[in-house]
Scaffold this active site. Structure first.
Site, mmCIF file in Angstrom:
data_model
loop_
_atom_site.group_PDB
_atom_site.id
_atom_site.type_symbol
_atom_site.label_atom_id
_atom_site.label_comp_id
_atom_site.label_asym_id
_atom_site.label_seq_id
_atom_site.Cartn_x
_atom_site.Cartn_y
_atom_site.Cartn_z
ATOM 1 N N ASP A 88 -5.113 -2.016 -2.729
ATOM 2 C CA ASP A 88 -3.743 -1.942 -2.233
ATOM 3 C C ASP A 88 -2.906 -3.019 -2.915
ATOM 4 O O ASP A 88 -3.265 -4.201 -2.916
ATOM 5 C CB ASP A 88 -3.714 -2.121 -0.713
ATOM 6 N N HIS A 128 9.982 -6.318 0.460
ATOM 7 C CA HIS A 128 8.940 -6.453 1.481
ATOM 8 C C HIS A 128 8.245 -7.805 1.358
ATOM 9 O O HIS A 128 8.019 -8.503 2.363
ATOM 10 C CB HIS A 128 7.915 -5.324 1.314
ATOM 11 N N GLU A 165 2.732 0.854 7.675
ATOM 12 C CA GLU A 165 3.303 0.506 6.381
ATOM 13 C C GLU A 165 3.355 1.766 5.529
ATOM 14 O O GLU A 165 2.333 2.406 5.281
ATOM 15 C CB GLU A 165 2.487 -0.601 5.686
ATOM 16 N N LYS A 208 -6.488 -5.331 8.347
ATOM 17 C CA LYS A 208 -6.196 -4.107 7.602
ATOM 18 C C LYS A 208 -7.347 -3.099 7.642
ATOM 19 O O LYS A 208 -7.123 -1.896 7.544
ATOM 20 C CB LYS A 208 -5.939 -4.446 6.120
#
EC number: 3.7.1.2
Length: 448
Positions: free
Chosen positions: A139, A146, A210, A263
């Site tokens: 990722d 952001h 997200e 996450k």
């Protein structure tokens, strides 16, 4: 690189009437790949309107030849990995053959129509499932807005990391907890600081979504052999939506080497992979950098990528709360952003990922990072939408949110549009927050 061909012809229509409506994500110009379960068996397929071409059933009809037949045979597995590993010409040939079979005046129309439920089942009659095996998941962090906002929320003296404008920043995620769109997203447990600064362990507060786009790798590269920026997109099979669900309270406390338990509990991908070739009409120049930004180093600067490394792609997030569904209120659109809000292109992500000799493999997933822009409506996570809890997001029914609550449902979508082209979509990437389980939860104990 994918070039425009007859499959992109905006005048082409399908004998599947649902593919000809202006609002469908899956006109004949799209033809994304996916997988579905039917009568207990997993099969691969291609979306067209409200139906799916069952690739195994199509292969059994022996209507294809050459590279298209080889590609279709490779797709007759329960996942798309074998197909994705083929040379791009095979996948392109299958796409062209499918387009010819599904066009309104196709010679094979009557033969396919006579067995339509077997070869082209309705999406509503099957269960869509994860269409490929994901070995590795990376990722990225490629939205300047952001990154800068979160740096400010954390109180960093320099909100933007020093390396951000020199390379695409990334972390290695957890592939085992990636799930296809739909179903529950279970609230995780973890350690975090409470309002008084004490370290707690329990169900995570500050749960967030997200909104991201992700590239799916087709054929990879050998270990020690970097992929050049000019050939990077040749290694991308296609793209899907990604919701990188985040327990921000856990993440912000634990993050030293990078994201971990905040996450790894769940990430969602959409059900269809839109191919690199399908997106050819929507290519545009890479977003321009601000004056004074560092020059792109040669290994990340490609003339072709600078000319068409971007996409005319709008992305959306909708929120539905339990109260809204009870009152039969429609979901609220809370994010409307654009891929222009990425500082780096996907080709640059691939080139950087392999620049040290790291090998990518078929099925690897590369997330863009949260696609937030400068405007309020383009903020692509709830933390930004509420300014880290300082300004709660107000919904039309009077509810407010600074974090996702149990029962909240997020649905991501995207639309590629350009003058002279038929607009295409990605389907949806949906998930609903479910309450945390009692801790500890050990399924093996319940079996005894």
């Amino acid at each position: 690189m994918s070039a425009l061909n007859v499959t992109h012809n905006p005048a082409r229509r399908s004998w599947i009437e649902s593919a000809n409506t202006g609002d469908t994500d899956f006109p004949i110009q799209n033809l994304p790949f996916g997988a579905f379960v039917r009568e207990g068996e997993t099969r691969t397929g291609v979306a067209i309107g409200d139906r799916i071409v069952d690739l195994r059933a199509l292969h059994d009809l022996a209507l294809l030849g050459g590279d298209a037949a080889l590609a279709c045979a490779s797709a007759c597995d329960s996942t798309l990995n074998t197909l994705m590993a083929l040379d791009a010409r095979h996948v392109s040939a299958l796409r062209a053959a499918l387009s010819d079979l599904l066009k309104h005046d196709a010679p094979a129309r009557s033969r396919l129509a006579s067995s339509i439920d077997a070869v082209l089942p309705l999406m509503t009659d099957v269960e869509l499932t994860l269409p490929w095996t994901i070995g590795d998941y990376t990722d990225f962090l490629t939205s300047l807005h952001h990154t800068e906002r979160h740096g400010r929320y954390k109180g960093l003296a320099d909100p933007l990391p020093a390396a951000f404008k020199s390379l695409p920043i990334a972390y290695h995620g957890r592939a085992s907890s990636l799930r296809v769109s739909g179903g529950d997203v279970r609230r995780p447990y973890g350690q975090y600081r409470d309002a008084d600064g004490n370290v707690r362990f329990g169900p995570a507060p500050m749960l967030d979504f997200e909104l991201e786009l992700a590239a799916v790798i087709g054929h990879g590269n050998e270990l020690t052999r970097a992929i050049s920026i000019d050939s990077a997109r040749e290694h991308v099979f296609g793209y899907c939506l990604l919701n990188d669900w985040s327990a921000k309270s856990i993440q912000w406390f634990e993050q030293v080497l990078g994201p971990f338990l905040g996450k790894s509990f769940h990430s969602s991908v959409s059900q269809w992979i839109v191919t690199e070739e399908a997106l050819a009409p929507f290519r545009k120049a890479a977003p321009q950098r601000a004056a004074g930004d560092p020059a792109i180093l040669p290994h990340l600067h490609g003339a072709h990528d600078q000319r068409n490394g971007g996409l005319h792609l709008e992305l959306f997030a909708h929120l539905s709360t339990a109260a809204m569904r009870s009152d039969r209120l429609p979901p609220a659109q809370i994010t409307h952003t654009h891929l222009d809000n990425l500082y780096w292109t996907f080709a640059q992500m691939v080139a950087h990922h392999t620049s040290n000799g790291c090998n990518l493999r078929t099925g690897d997933l590369l997330g863009s990072g949260t696609i937030s822009g400068a405007s309020d409506e383009s903020r692509a996570c709830l933390t930004e939408l509420s300014e880290a809890g300082k300004k709660p997001l107000l919904l039309a029914n009077g509810e407010t949110r600074i974090e996702l609550q149990d029962g909240d449902e997020i649905a991501l979508s995207a639309r590629a549009s350009a003058p002279g082209a038929v607009s295409i979509g990605f389907g949806e990437c949906r998930g609903r927050i479910a309450p945390a389980l009692p801790y500890p939860f050990d399924a093996s104990r319940e079996e005894h």
